[in-house]
Write a protein that holds these residues in place. Sequence first.
Motif, PDB file in Angstrom:
ATOM      1  N   ASN A  29       0.805  -1.227   0.000  1.00 20.94           N
ATOM      2  CA  ASN A  29       0.000   0.000   0.000  1.00 20.94           C
ATOM      3  C   ASN A  29       0.841   1.282   0.000  1.00 20.94           C
ATOM      4  O   ASN A  29       0.344   2.330   0.413  1.00 20.94           O
ATOM      5  CB  ASN A  29      -0.985   0.023   1.174  1.00 20.94           C
ATOM      6  N   GLU A  30       2.096   1.188  -0.414  1.00 27.11           N
ATOM      7  CA  GLU A  30       2.941   2.385  -0.517  1.00 27.11           C
ATOM      8  C   GLU A  30       3.484   2.469  -1.946  1.00 27.11           C
ATOM      9  O   GLU A  30       4.396   1.732  -2.307  1.00 27.11           O
ATOM     10  CB  GLU A  30       4.106   2.334   0.479  1.00 27.11           C
ATOM     11  N   TYR A  32       4.937   5.122  -3.539  1.00 28.36           N
ATOM     12  CA  TYR A  32       5.933   6.150  -3.856  1.00 28.36           C
ATOM     13  C   TYR A  32       7.347   5.581  -3.957  1.00 28.36           C
ATOM     14  O   TYR A  32       7.831   4.877  -3.069  1.00 28.36           O
ATOM     15  CB  TYR A  32       5.869   7.291  -2.856  1.00 28.36           C
ATOM     16  N   PRO A  35      10.464   6.814  -1.079  1.00 30.98           N
ATOM     17  CA  PRO A  35      10.389   6.137   0.219  1.00 30.98           C
ATOM     18  C   PRO A  35      10.618   4.627   0.107  1.00 30.98           C
ATOM     19  O   PRO A  35      11.269   4.030   0.965  1.00 30.98           O
ATOM     20  CB  PRO A  35       8.978   6.434   0.721  1.00 30.98           C
ATOM     21  N   ASN A  36      10.114   4.018  -0.956  1.00 30.66           N
ATOM     22  CA  ASN A  36      10.286   2.577  -1.121  1.00 30.66           C
ATOM     23  C   ASN A  36      11.743   2.207  -1.383  1.00 30.66           C
ATOM     24  O   ASN A  36      12.244   1.217  -0.841  1.00 30.66           O
ATOM     25  CB  ASN A  36       9.388   2.054  -2.241  1.00 30.66           C
ATOM     26  N   ASN A  39      13.614   2.554   1.972  1.00 31.21           N
ATOM     27  CA  ASN A  39      13.405   1.400   2.838  1.00 31.21           C
ATOM     28  C   ASN A  39      14.084   0.148   2.290  1.00 31.21           C
ATOM     29  O   ASN A  39      14.629  -0.653   3.061  1.00 31.21           O
ATOM     30  CB  ASN A  39      11.922   1.153   3.065  1.00 31.21           C
ATOM     31  N   CYS A 160       5.922  -0.216  -7.084  1.00 27.71           N
ATOM     32  CA  CYS A 160       6.025   1.249  -7.099  1.00 27.71           C
ATOM     33  C   CYS A 160       5.285   1.850  -8.292  1.00 27.71           C
ATOM     34  O   CYS A 160       5.142   1.210  -9.330  1.00 27.71           O
ATOM     35  CB  CYS A 160       7.492   1.681  -7.181  1.00 27.71           C
TER      36      CYS A 160
END
Length: 168
Positions: A29-30, A32, A35-36, A39, A160
């Motif tokens: 559910n992320e 972008y 940020p991915n 991480n 993404c």
Amino acid sequence: MQELDSLYPADKTDCYQLIHSQLKALLENEPYVIPNLSNASALLNGALKNINWVGFYLIHNNELLLGPFQGKTACVHIKIGKGVCGTAVLKDETQLIYDVLAFPGHIACDSASRSEIVVPIRVDGHIVGVLDIDSPITGRFDTLDKEGLEEVVRILEQSCQWKEYSQL
């Protein structure tokens, strides 16, 4: 406090399976990209043994531009076809380099690096960037790393929203 090294299996196949499942959970559910990738680089830095740099370069203005990473400061711009990263883009294939000192045109951002692996990131058939990992140990990377890291990239490609990066 438990050492990070002890959290990941010594067996590479098991380690990559754990990395893959953790990455999927991190990306859930992320959409972008930045940020991915941040991480993902942190995850790989904590999970992989004997590395001294892990990060991403993204294609921008027909060159590779430094993206999220873990490690010492790095080269900001890399021309397509130059160094291991630029060669991975030019040849459109993973570069698994046993000894970077023997690689013609190697770009030494960190003079301690002795081996490197670079995996292209593709979206809609076009390379949008690369995953780059360096090690201070000659011969650190093998086919199990290649397969495991290519799967890391596949997970990122699918998770993404690359729209803004696939047109750069």
